[in-house]
Design a protein around this motif. Structure first.
Motif, PDB file in Angstrom:
ATOM      1  N   MET A  29       1.024  -1.168   0.134  1.00 50.55           N
ATOM      2  CA  MET A  29       0.109  -0.096   0.013  1.00 50.55           C
ATOM      3  C   MET A  29       0.861   1.390  -0.177  1.00 50.55           C
ATOM      4  O   MET A  29       1.993   1.124   0.527  1.00 50.55           O
ATOM      5  N   PRO A  30       0.240   2.334  -0.834  1.00 52.20           N
ATOM      6  CA  PRO A  30       1.278   3.470  -0.571  1.00 52.20           C
ATOM      7  C   PRO A  30       1.304   4.287   0.730  1.00 52.20           C
ATOM      8  O   PRO A  30       0.114   4.106   1.266  1.00 52.20           O
ATOM      9  N   GLU A  31       2.170   4.639   1.181  1.00 50.91           N
ATOM     10  CA  GLU A  31       2.165   5.493   2.302  1.00 50.91           C
ATOM     11  C   GLU A  31       1.713   6.741   2.034  1.00 50.91           C
ATOM     12  O   GLU A  31       2.201   7.553   1.051  1.00 50.91           O
ATOM     13  N   LYS A  32       1.197   7.635   3.108  1.00 48.87           N
ATOM     14  CA  LYS A  32       0.647   8.882   2.798  1.00 48.87           C
ATOM     15  C   LYS A  32       0.860   9.429   4.472  1.00 48.87           C
ATOM     16  O   LYS A  32       0.505   8.918   5.331  1.00 48.87           O
ATOM     17  N   LYS A  33       1.710  10.507   4.589  1.00 45.88           N
ATOM     18  CA  LYS A  33       1.736  11.276   5.837  1.00 45.88           C
ATOM     19  C   LYS A  33       0.669  12.186   5.859  1.00 45.88           C
ATOM     20  O   LYS A  33      -0.104  12.604   5.051  1.00 45.88           O
ATOM     21  N   ILE A  34       0.253  12.440   7.416  1.00 47.06           N
ATOM     22  CA  ILE A  34      -0.792  13.573   7.764  1.00 47.06           C
ATOM     23  C   ILE A  34      -0.296  14.823   6.972  1.00 47.06           C
ATOM     24  O   ILE A  34       0.564  15.324   7.476  1.00 47.06           O
ATOM     25  N   GLU A  35      -1.234  15.495   6.681  1.00 51.56           N
ATOM     26  CA  GLU A  35      -1.047  16.794   5.894  1.00 51.56           C
ATOM     27  C   GLU A  35      -1.818  17.811   6.305  1.00 51.56           C
ATOM     28  O   GLU A  35      -1.784  18.953   6.168  1.00 51.56           O
ATOM     29  N   ASN A  36      -2.786  17.264   7.206  1.00 46.44           N
ATOM     30  CA  ASN A  36      -3.579  18.570   7.733  1.00 46.44           C
ATOM     31  C   ASN A  36      -4.395  18.178   9.004  1.00 46.44           C
ATOM     32  O   ASN A  36      -4.162  17.002   9.480  1.00 46.44           O
ATOM     33  N   GLU A  37      -5.174  19.097   9.537  1.00 48.85           N
ATOM     34  CA  GLU A  37      -5.507  18.944  11.023  1.00 48.85           C
ATOM     35  C   GLU A  37      -6.792  18.008  10.975  1.00 48.85           C
ATOM     36  O   GLU A  37      -6.995  17.090  11.951  1.00 48.85           O
ATOM     37  N   LYS A  38      -7.610  17.831   9.717  1.00 44.01           N
ATOM     38  CA  LYS A  38      -8.691  16.861   9.946  1.00 44.01           C
ATOM     39  C   LYS A  38      -8.001  15.447   9.854  1.00 44.01           C
ATOM     40  O   LYS A  38      -8.602  14.499  10.351  1.00 44.01           O
ATOM     41  N   GLU A  39      -6.935  14.987   9.096  1.00 45.73           N
ATOM     42  CA  GLU A  39      -6.190  13.853   9.115  1.00 45.73           C
ATOM     43  C   GLU A  39      -5.851  13.387  10.322  1.00 45.73           C
ATOM     44  O   GLU A  39      -5.900  12.435  10.744  1.00 45.73           O
ATOM     45  N   LEU A  40      -4.977  14.501  11.076  1.00 44.76           N
ATOM     46  CA  LEU A  40      -4.706  14.380  12.395  1.00 44.76           C
ATOM     47  C   LEU A  40      -5.575  14.089  13.538  1.00 44.76           C
ATOM     48  O   LEU A  40      -5.759  13.162  13.901  1.00 44.76           O
ATOM     49  N   GLU A  41      -6.934  14.648  13.383  1.00 41.41           N
ATOM     50  CA  GLU A  41      -7.980  14.336  14.283  1.00 41.41           C
ATOM     51  C   GLU A  41      -8.545  12.907  14.085  1.00 41.41           C
ATOM     52  O   GLU A  41      -8.755  12.340  14.871  1.00 41.41           O
ATOM     53  N   PHE A  42      -8.552  12.768  12.628  1.00 43.31           N
ATOM     54  CA  PHE A  42      -9.176  11.226  12.360  1.00 43.31           C
ATOM     55  C   PHE A  42      -8.117  10.291  12.993  1.00 43.31           C
ATOM     56  O   PHE A  42      -8.601   9.296  13.528  1.00 43.31           O
ATOM     57  N   ALA A  43      -6.692  10.314  12.751  1.00 44.21           N
ATOM     58  CA  ALA A  43      -5.745   9.078  13.357  1.00 44.21           C
ATOM     59  C   ALA A  43      -5.982   9.459  14.610  1.00 44.21           C
ATOM     60  O   ALA A  43      -6.045   8.223  15.264  1.00 44.21           O
ATOM     61  N   VAL A  44      -6.157  10.266  15.375  1.00 46.52           N
ATOM     62  CA  VAL A  44      -6.317  10.252  16.942  1.00 46.52           C
ATOM     63  C   VAL A  44      -7.440   9.659  17.428  1.00 46.52           C
ATOM     64  O   VAL A  44      -7.685   8.838  18.191  1.00 46.52           O
ATOM     65  N   PHE A  45      -8.712   9.981  16.606  1.00 43.66           N
ATOM     66  CA  PHE A  45     -10.127   9.250  16.829  1.00 43.66           C
ATOM     67  C   PHE A  45     -10.007   7.973  16.791  1.00 43.66           C
ATOM     68  O   PHE A  45     -10.322   7.205  17.621  1.00 43.66           O
ATOM     69  N   CYS A  46      -9.156   7.476  15.635  1.00 42.09           N
ATOM     70  CA  CYS A  46      -8.826   5.953  15.326  1.00 42.09           C
ATOM     71  C   CYS A  46      -8.199   5.111  16.636  1.00 42.09           C
ATOM     72  O   CYS A  46      -8.708   4.163  17.109  1.00 42.09           O
ATOM     73  N   ILE A  47      -7.156   5.713  16.790  1.00 44.57           N
ATOM     74  CA  ILE A  47      -6.213   5.308  17.816  1.00 44.57           C
ATOM     75  C   ILE A  47      -7.307   5.322  19.284  1.00 44.57           C
ATOM     76  O   ILE A  47      -6.856   4.375  19.764  1.00 44.57           O
ATOM     77  N   GLU A  48      -7.830   6.381  19.730  1.00 43.64           N
ATOM     78  CA  GLU A  48      -8.600   6.392  20.889  1.00 43.64           C
ATOM     79  C   GLU A  48      -9.481   5.203  20.829  1.00 43.64           C
ATOM     80  O   GLU A  48      -9.915   4.587  21.801  1.00 43.64           O
ATOM     81  N   ASN A  49     -10.536   5.185  19.892  1.00 39.82           N
ATOM     82  CA  ASN A  49     -11.166   4.156  19.684  1.00 39.82           C
ATOM     83  C   ASN A  49     -11.076   2.747  19.707  1.00 39.82           C
ATOM     84  O   ASN A  49     -11.806   1.784  20.235  1.00 39.82           O
ATOM     85  N   ILE A  50      -9.825   2.549  18.954  1.00 43.05           N
ATOM     86  CA  ILE A  50      -9.400   1.146  18.950  1.00 43.05           C
ATOM     87  C   ILE A  50      -8.924   0.934  20.476  1.00 43.05           C
ATOM     88  O   ILE A  50      -9.259  -0.459  20.733  1.00 43.05           O
ATOM     89  N   ALA A  51      -8.138   1.678  20.987  1.00 39.42           N
ATOM     90  CA  ALA A  51      -7.947   1.491  22.373  1.00 39.42           C
ATOM     91  C   ALA A  51      -9.065   1.016  23.448  1.00 39.42           C
ATOM     92  O   ALA A  51      -9.019   0.319  24.119  1.00 39.42           O
ATOM     93  N   GLU A  52      -9.977   1.861  23.027  1.00 45.10           N
ATOM     94  CA  GLU A  52     -11.029   1.794  24.197  1.00 45.10           C
ATOM     95  C   GLU A  52     -11.802   0.424  23.774  1.00 45.10           C
ATOM     96  O   GLU A  52     -12.324  -0.446  24.771  1.00 45.10           O
ATOM     97  N   LYS A  53     -11.931  -0.018  22.431  1.00 45.79           N
ATOM     98  CA  LYS A  53     -12.584  -1.411  22.013  1.00 45.79           C
ATOM     99  C   LYS A  53     -11.987  -2.401  22.642  1.00 45.79           C
ATOM    100  O   LYS A  53     -12.249  -3.609  22.929  1.00 45.79           O
ATOM    101  N   LEU A  54     -10.584  -2.206  22.461  1.00 45.91           N
ATOM    102  CA  LEU A  54      -9.667  -3.369  23.075  1.00 45.91           C
ATOM    103  C   LEU A  54      -9.319  -3.457  24.604  1.00 45.91           C
ATOM    104  O   LEU A  54      -8.309  -4.304  24.968  1.00 45.91           O
ATOM    105  N   ALA A  55      -9.812  -2.196  24.970  1.00 38.95           N
ATOM    106  CA  ALA A  55      -9.221  -1.922  26.680  1.00 38.95           C
ATOM    107  C   ALA A  55      -7.809  -2.084  26.765  1.00 38.95           C
ATOM    108  O   ALA A  55      -7.320  -2.745  27.709  1.00 38.95           O
TER     109      ALA A  55
END
Length: 78
Positions: free
Chosen positions: A1-27
Protein backbone atom coordinates in the motif's frame (compact mmCIF):
# COMPACT_ATOMS: atom_id res chain seq x y z
CA UNK A 1 0.00 0.00 0.00
CA UNK A 2 1.25 3.52 -0.70
CA UNK A 3 2.22 5.48 2.36
CA UNK A 4 0.75 8.92 3.04
CA UNK A 5 1.83 11.30 5.77
CA UNK A 6 -0.66 13.36 7.76
CA UNK A 7 -1.09 16.61 5.84
CA UNK A 8 -3.73 18.57 7.73
CA UNK A 9 -5.64 18.94 10.97
CA UNK A 10 -8.59 16.83 9.79
CA UNK A 11 -6.35 13.84 9.04
CA UNK A 12 -4.60 14.28 12.39
CA UNK A 13 -7.91 14.41 14.25
CA UNK A 14 -9.08 11.31 12.38
CA UNK A 15 -5.88 9.42 13.25
CA UNK A 16 -6.31 10.31 16.93
CA UNK A 17 -10.00 9.32 16.75
CA UNK A 18 -9.04 5.91 15.33
CA UNK A 19 -6.29 5.30 17.89
CA UNK A 20 -8.46 6.29 20.87
CA UNK A 21 -11.46 4.24 19.74
CA UNK A 22 -9.40 1.14 18.95
CA UNK A 23 -7.80 1.44 22.39
CA UNK A 24 -11.23 1.74 24.01
CA UNK A 25 -12.63 -1.28 22.14
CA UNK A 26 -9.58 -3.43 22.97
CA UNK A 27 -9.35 -2.06 26.54
CA UNK A 28 -5.69 -1.12 26.14
CA UNK A 29 -3.64 2.05 26.43
CA UNK A 30 -3.82 4.36 23.40
CA UNK A 31 -0.01 4.56 23.43
CA UNK A 32 0.18 0.82 22.76
CA UNK A 33 -2.23 1.17 19.84
CA UNK A 34 -0.17 4.05 18.42
CA UNK A 35 3.01 1.95 18.63
CA UNK A 36 1.26 -0.98 16.93
CA UNK A 37 -0.06 1.22 14.12
CA UNK A 38 3.26 2.99 13.51
CA UNK A 39 6.37 1.11 14.60
CA UNK A 40 5.02 -2.44 14.31
CA UNK A 41 3.00 -2.14 11.10
CA UNK A 42 2.80 1.35 9.57
CA UNK A 43 -0.98 0.90 9.28
CA UNK A 44 -1.38 4.52 10.37
CA UNK A 45 0.24 5.96 7.23
CA UNK A 46 -0.39 3.10 4.81
CA UNK A 47 -4.09 2.69 5.56
CA UNK A 48 -5.68 5.12 8.01
CA UNK A 49 -4.20 8.30 6.51
CA UNK A 50 -3.95 6.98 2.94
CA UNK A 51 -7.63 5.96 2.94
CA UNK A 52 -8.87 8.93 4.99
CA UNK A 53 -11.24 10.20 2.28
CA UNK A 54 -13.15 6.91 2.26
CA UNK A 55 -12.77 5.84 5.90
CA UNK A 56 -13.92 9.07 7.54
CA UNK A 57 -17.34 8.72 5.91
CA UNK A 58 -18.00 5.38 7.65
CA UNK A 59 -19.45 4.72 11.10
CA UNK A 60 -17.22 4.59 14.15
CA UNK A 61 -17.96 0.89 14.61
CA UNK A 62 -17.10 0.09 11.00
CA UNK A 63 -13.82 2.06 11.14
CA UNK A 64 -12.70 0.46 14.41
CA UNK A 65 -13.66 -3.08 13.36
CA UNK A 66 -12.04 -2.61 9.94
CA UNK A 67 -8.72 -1.46 11.38
CA UNK A 68 -8.72 -4.19 14.05
CA UNK A 69 -9.35 -6.77 11.30
CA UNK A 70 -6.43 -5.38 9.29
CA UNK A 71 -4.23 -5.55 12.40
CA UNK A 72 -5.18 -9.23 12.83
CA UNK A 73 -4.45 -9.96 9.16
CA UNK A 74 -0.98 -8.45 9.56
CA UNK A 75 -0.31 -10.17 12.88
CA UNK A 76 -0.20 -6.92 14.84
CA UNK A 77 -1.05 -7.26 18.53
CA UNK A 78 -1.54 -4.69 21.29
Amino acid sequence: MPEKKIENEKELEFAVFCIENIAEKLAVDAGHVYEALTKESNILNEYIVAEYEILHTQSKQYIVDDIIELMKERGVEV
